[in-house]
Design a protein around this motif. Structure first.
Motif, PDB file in Angstrom:
ATOM      1  N   ASN A 115       1.578  -0.777  -0.537  1.00 20.19           N
ATOM      2  CA  ASN A 115       0.056  -0.029   0.174  1.00 20.19           C
ATOM      3  C   ASN A 115       1.250   0.700  -0.532  1.00 20.19           C
ATOM      4  O   ASN A 115       1.962   1.480   0.402  1.00 20.19           O
ATOM      5  N   GLU A 174      -1.843   1.429  -6.096  1.00 20.74           N
ATOM      6  CA  GLU A 174      -2.418   2.264  -5.588  1.00 20.74           C
ATOM      7  C   GLU A 174      -2.054   3.275  -7.072  1.00 20.74           C
ATOM      8  O   GLU A 174      -2.945   4.017  -7.179  1.00 20.74           O
ATOM      9  N   PHE A 219      -0.486   8.839  -4.225  1.00 21.67           N
ATOM     10  CA  PHE A 219      -1.300   8.706  -2.125  1.00 21.67           C
ATOM     11  C   PHE A 219      -1.991  10.013  -2.160  1.00 21.67           C
ATOM     12  O   PHE A 219      -1.737  10.796  -2.509  1.00 21.67           O
ATOM     13  N   LEU A 229      -7.125   2.481   2.443  1.00 19.35           N
ATOM     14  CA  LEU A 229      -6.471   2.323   0.743  1.00 19.35           C
ATOM     15  C   LEU A 229      -7.541   2.372  -0.388  1.00 19.35           C
ATOM     16  O   LEU A 229      -8.700   1.859  -0.585  1.00 19.35           O
ATOM     17  N   ARG A 230      -6.948   2.195  -1.463  1.00 16.66           N
ATOM     18  CA  ARG A 230      -7.274   3.354  -2.359  1.00 16.66           C
ATOM     19  C   ARG A 230      -6.930   1.614  -3.106  1.00 16.66           C
ATOM     20  O   ARG A 230      -6.848   0.584  -3.549  1.00 16.66           O
ATOM     21  N   PHE A 285      -7.009  -0.800  -6.641  1.00 19.84           N
ATOM     22  CA  PHE A 285      -5.759  -1.461  -7.382  1.00 19.84           C
ATOM     23  C   PHE A 285      -5.484  -1.476  -8.402  1.00 19.84           C
ATOM     24  O   PHE A 285      -6.421  -2.160  -9.654  1.00 19.84           O
ATOM     25  N   ARG A 332      -4.761  -7.897  -1.117  1.00 12.39           N
ATOM     26  CA  ARG A 332      -5.414  -6.566  -0.406  1.00 12.39           C
ATOM     27  C   ARG A 332      -6.411  -7.049   1.198  1.00 12.39           C
ATOM     28  O   ARG A 332      -6.048  -5.521   1.944  1.00 12.39           O
ATOM     29  N   GLN A 354     -12.054   0.861  -2.224  1.00  8.74           N
ATOM     30  CA  GLN A 354     -12.453   0.396  -2.888  1.00  8.74           C
ATOM     31  C   GLN A 354     -14.221   0.141  -3.097  1.00  8.74           C
ATOM     32  O   GLN A 354     -15.036  -0.444  -3.821  1.00  8.74           O
TER      33      GLN A 354
END
Length: 938
Positions: free
Chosen positions: A769, A844, A847, A853-854, A856, A924, A937
């Motif tokens: 991440n 990602e 940032f 967590l954005r 992927f 993830r 997500q």
């Protein structure tokens, strides 16, 4: 033209004295001076001062600010306001604004679809489909209408969100909202949500005499909430700023106007239905305020259930003066209108208190169909709306008149229906309702059939809890109002002390369950332990059910048990409050254990302006006679005081537990202190903690500056060493040692957790991440062996310094925005991995400041599936806190690098794409478990 007020003092004092005589006939009131305390000496509460304001305006032919209702403490304050006022013949009667009726008529809108899961999605839906349509109309102090459209509301909410993000508010932060009813409240509330934060509405200070108590109570709330920022208006900026000294985590106070002036675009902070949307603090009538957690899904479920119960229609218009910091005004009124596209006409509570007819006038002007208030508001209209106005009001369109938030008095509602029948009010519109913050707001609604009152025998009910209908000739029955039936999808039950469900017409503890039931109080495990009974929640109320209807009998903590009988404080308080010499509304009845025997005593506390011993003895006997006539037994203790001993919540409910505490501690409230002295006491109380936090911030800044200086000292020689080497493994080892040295110098402690076991060497792809500029250094410092090649975005080649460094490390550069090039890069990564190269990827791609967590990118996972290569997830935790995006001074502290288990694509079934998806999802999940941040997500 400013008036000459030099001759106004005498007439003003005479007017105040006349009002005092009307309110409390009997012994003459003490002689008032310009510096007499309106609350203590004249015994004028907020409602009485509202009446006084109207009379002063009429007598002196001026307009005065409505804020004087709460702010004026002495007649001199009113005299100063008179001196500053403009003279005019008489206050101009308020009439419907020209756009009022048209604005209501044009507003037949389409409700937001049920599949929308968040309030932000609801706002965006309306703003996209009907940006120019009026959402609400604010009636200001002078009755001027200020419309706000959906498009402008969203625009302003986005500005607020961007302003909050610029002040380091991130997803999940708590942001307190201390705003009066005004156009700023609505975009600020929604802007907090759009920023990914959680709004915590609290009420602004109303009276200078209670300023210190207000700030200290709110400090407890803000500390419990963990509020990071407080949004306030200019009027309360000074006292609000003092809260920083009392609340350790509160970083500052920001003005709503400053947020609305922000011109940046907010970063997206997508929310889901299960995300927290509101932290609603209970009023604290029976104890300390508790923060009720409510998600978007819970709020929307309750709003939609209330709309079905009230049969909401597209042509409805909601008129409200209810405070927006209270759940009834916030959720039942405004947010319901937001969801169902109902025009919302709103005025401040002070405007209503100053002239209650303004509420009814607005219902007339805007053809209001839905409106509601606590019982006291209906009583106020009975006393204060002039008879000559009745012929001018048309209330025939008012089809649902909610009465809730406090016990419903059947006499009040019967008299209200009778008096305003002349205005076309349908008695079936009267709708007692029941709700509580733990259920969002609504729990039981009355069908449109009017008032239903149950007359029951007092003896059987108070001794056995049996609600047996009283005989027609019973002279002293108990009367309880039906508060309706459960909302669709909700259930009620009544249980005894052992938790067994009781049959109809048996009193017990009321419990509920339903789709908006809170998951618990915020950071309050002790209160949560008392809240839940399996999947049922305690309401804290006593009640009985009959014919499917709910009848509330009293708060569980307030009922006094004496001689085997249940005594309900409210009816005693009402009876005692009617006695001459007792301040209306300033009576509290509670039980208190006898220090000698331990048995419960019945205590009646009442505020009075009487001071002579003979008069007090007579009043004490009158109270005792009233109690005996009503209950058939005497009070054990009658506590009389000319000070404020009956404490109340912001919504006007008697805080019996707090009043009992005063009684038991022998601590009647001290003499009111001047506002400046209260502010000074609060400032001094917060000075030492404020100095401590200042010292901490200074130490952090110095440590950050030292970290930057150490980085600068190491950067050039390390860069030169890397630039001169030709072997990536050598460059990696040099950077690995330099990174370790710098982390130690910067005070950043590196903790490594290895979950992979002996299979570590088999992984050819590493995915981590991305939360901070530090992440590359952390991986280099933490990875066990050289030979890893970073996969970096192509834009980094634009800088000479970064290009040389990354090329010497053997980095591979990929395209993030060109689709065709991205596909080619994925194949290139797969080929490099097949040839034995070990690749480290941040899937990602970038940032942000906000945690989470954005989504992927798929390149690394497609490469792993295509080449059949094992992949290893790495979770970085704490790096965002050490150096957040937009900041340049690192903060000392701990970071953790968790080396996850190796994921092998070979055993996975399906196509290459399906195997890539499975790898992504597994990686993830491992990274989410290790990084401790939310999943963006969803």
């Amino acid at each position: 033209m400013k008036r000459d007020s030099s001759h106004d003092a005498g007439p003003l004092l005479a007017l105040i004295a006349a009002l005092c005589r009307e309110l409390r006939p009997g012994p003459p009131a003490p002689l008032l001076t310009l510096d007499s305390e309106l609350e203590r000496d004249a015994e004028l509460d907020s409602l009485a001062r509202a009446e006084l304001l109207v009379r002063i305006e009429s007598a002196f032919g001026v307009r005065l600010p409505q804020r004087l209702i709460g702010e004026a403490q002495t007649p001199r304050d009113f005299l100063r306001a008179l001196a500053a006022a403009d003279s005019q013949a008489l206050p101009v009667p308020e009439s419907a604004p020209a756009m009022g009726i048209a604005g209501a008529a044009e507003a037949k809108g389409e409700p937001a679809p049920d599949q929308l899961a968040t309030l932000g999605a609801v706002l965006a839906w309306h703003a996209r489909r009907q940006p120019e349509r009026t959402h609400l109309i604010l009636l200001d102090e002078d009755g001027t209408a200020h419309p706000l459209s959906y498009g402008l509301l969203q625009q302003q909410a986005q500005a607020v969100a961007a302003g909050l993000q610029a002040r380091d508010i991130v997803r999940g932060d708590m942001v307190a909202l201390m705003l009066p009813t005004g156009l700023e409240f609505f975009p600020c509330f929604l802007g907090i949500l759009l920023a990914g934060a959680v709004p915590v509405p609290i009420y602004p200070p109303a009276r200078p005499s209670q300023l210190e108590d207000h700030l200290r109570r709110h400090a407890v709330i803000l500390d419990n909430a963990g509020a990071r920022l407080l949004v306030a208006s200019g009027e309360v900026a000074l006292p609000a700023g003092l809260l920083r000294g009392l609340v350790a985590g509160l970083r500052g106070v920001v003005l709503a106007d400053d947020l609305l002036a922000c011109r940046a675009n907010p970063a997206q902070a997508p929310a889901a239905g299960q995300d927290l949307a509101l932290l609603q603090y209970t009023s604290g009538s029976t104890g300390n305020p508790k923060g009720v957690t409510l998600t978007h899904a819970q709020l929307l479920a309750n709003i939609r259930a209330m709309a079905r119960a009230a049969a909401v229609r597209p042509d409805d218009v909601f008129v409200s003066w209810l405070p927006l910091y209270h759940d009834m005004g916030l959720i039942c009124a405004w947010l319901s209108c937001l969801v169902y596209a109902i025009p919302f006409v709103v005025m401040s509570p002070l405007r209503f208190l100053a002239a209650p007819q303004r509420w009814l006038q607005a219902i007339h002007d805007y053809r209001g169909t839905l409106s509601g208030a606590p019982n006291f508001a209906y009583e106020l209209c009975l006393r204060r709306v002039p008879d000559d106005l009745l012929g001018q009001l048309d209330l025939s369109g008012w089809r649902v008149a909610f009465n809730g938030a406090e016990p419903v008095n059947p006499g009040t509602m019967e008299r209200f229906a009778a008096r305003f029948a002349a205005c076309g009010l349908d008695p079936k519109a009267l709708s007692p309702v029941y709700g509580l913050a733990e259920c969002a707001v609504g729990l039981a609604f009355t069908p449109q059939r009017g008032l239903l009152v149950d007359r029951i025998g007092r003896a059987a009910f108070s001794t056995l809890g049996q609600a047996i209908p009283a005989a027609p000739d019973d002279p002293n029955p108990l009367r309880f109002v039906a508060c309706g039936r459960p909302l669709p999808g909700y259930e009620l039950r009544v249980v005894d002390a052992s938790g067994s469900e009781l049959p109809e017409r048996r009193e017990g503890r009321l419990q509920f369950r339903g789709p908006s039931a809170t998951s618990g109080y915020w950071r309050n495990p002790q209160a949560n332990a008392k809240l839940f009974d399996g999947d049922w929640l305690e309401t804290g109320d006593y009640a009985y059910l009959a014919g499917g209807e709910l009848y509330l009998t009293g708060r569980a903590k307030d009922i006094v048990i004496k001689a085997g009988r249940n005594i309900y404080p409210q009816e005693v308080e009402e009876a005692v409050g009617r006695l001459a010499g007792v301040r209306p509304g300033c009576v509290a009845v509670f039980g208190s254990p006898d220090p000698a025997s331990g048995t419960e005593r019945l205590v009646v506390a009442a505020e009075t302006r009487l001071s002579e011993a003979t008069a007090l003895t007579a009043l004490r006997q009158a109270i005792q006679d009233q109690v005996v006539d009503l209950l058939g037994l005497p009070a054990d203790e009658i506590w009389l005081s000319d000070r404020r001993i009956v404490l109340k919540t912001s919504s006007g409910k008697v805080r019996r537990a707090a009043s009992r505490a005063l009684f038991e501690q022998g601590l009647p409230e001290a003499e009111p202190r001047a506002a400046w002295l209260q502010l000074a006491r609060v400032f001094v109380a917060g000075a030492w903690p404020r100095l401590g936090r200042l010292a901490t911030r200074v130490a952090e800044r110095l440590a950050g500056a030292w970290a930057v200086a150490a980085f600068a000292l190491l950067a050039l020689p390390v860069w030169l060493g890397v630039a001169l080497t030709r072997r990536p493994a050598t460059a990696w080892l040099l950077l690995h040692r330099a990174a370790r040295i710098w982390l130690a110098l910067a005070g950043i402690r590196l903790e490594q957790v290895d979950q992979s076991g002996p299979a570590t060497g088999e992984a050819r792809l590493l995915v981590a991440n991305h939360a901070s500029y530090l992440d590359g250094l952390l991986l280099i410092a933490a990875l066990p062996a050289p030979g890893w090649r970073f996969v970096a975005k192509r834009e980094l080649r634009g800088s000479f310094w970064s290009r040389v460094l990354l090329e010497r490390l053997g980095c591979l550069f990929v395209e993030r925005f060109d689709l065709q090039q991205g596909l080619a890069d994925a194949e290139r990564l797969a080929e490099a991995a097949r040839q034995g190269q070990r690749l480290a990827v941040f899937p990602e791609g970038t940032f942000t400041r906000a945690p989470g967590l954005r989504p992927f990118h798929m390149g690394a996972f497609v490469a792993a599936a295509r080449a059949g290569l094992a992949l290893r997830p790495v979770a970085l935790a704490g790096s965002r806190d050490r150096l957040r995006d937009g900041h340049w001074l690192p903060r000392p502290g701990k970071v953790r690098v968790t080396l996850g288990p190796v994921l092998d694509p070979e055993p996975l079934a399906g196509s290459e794409w399906e195997r890539a998806l499975a790898l992504r999802d597994a990686a993830r999940a491992a990274i989410l478990a290790g990084c401790g941040e939310p999943d963006l997500q969803r």
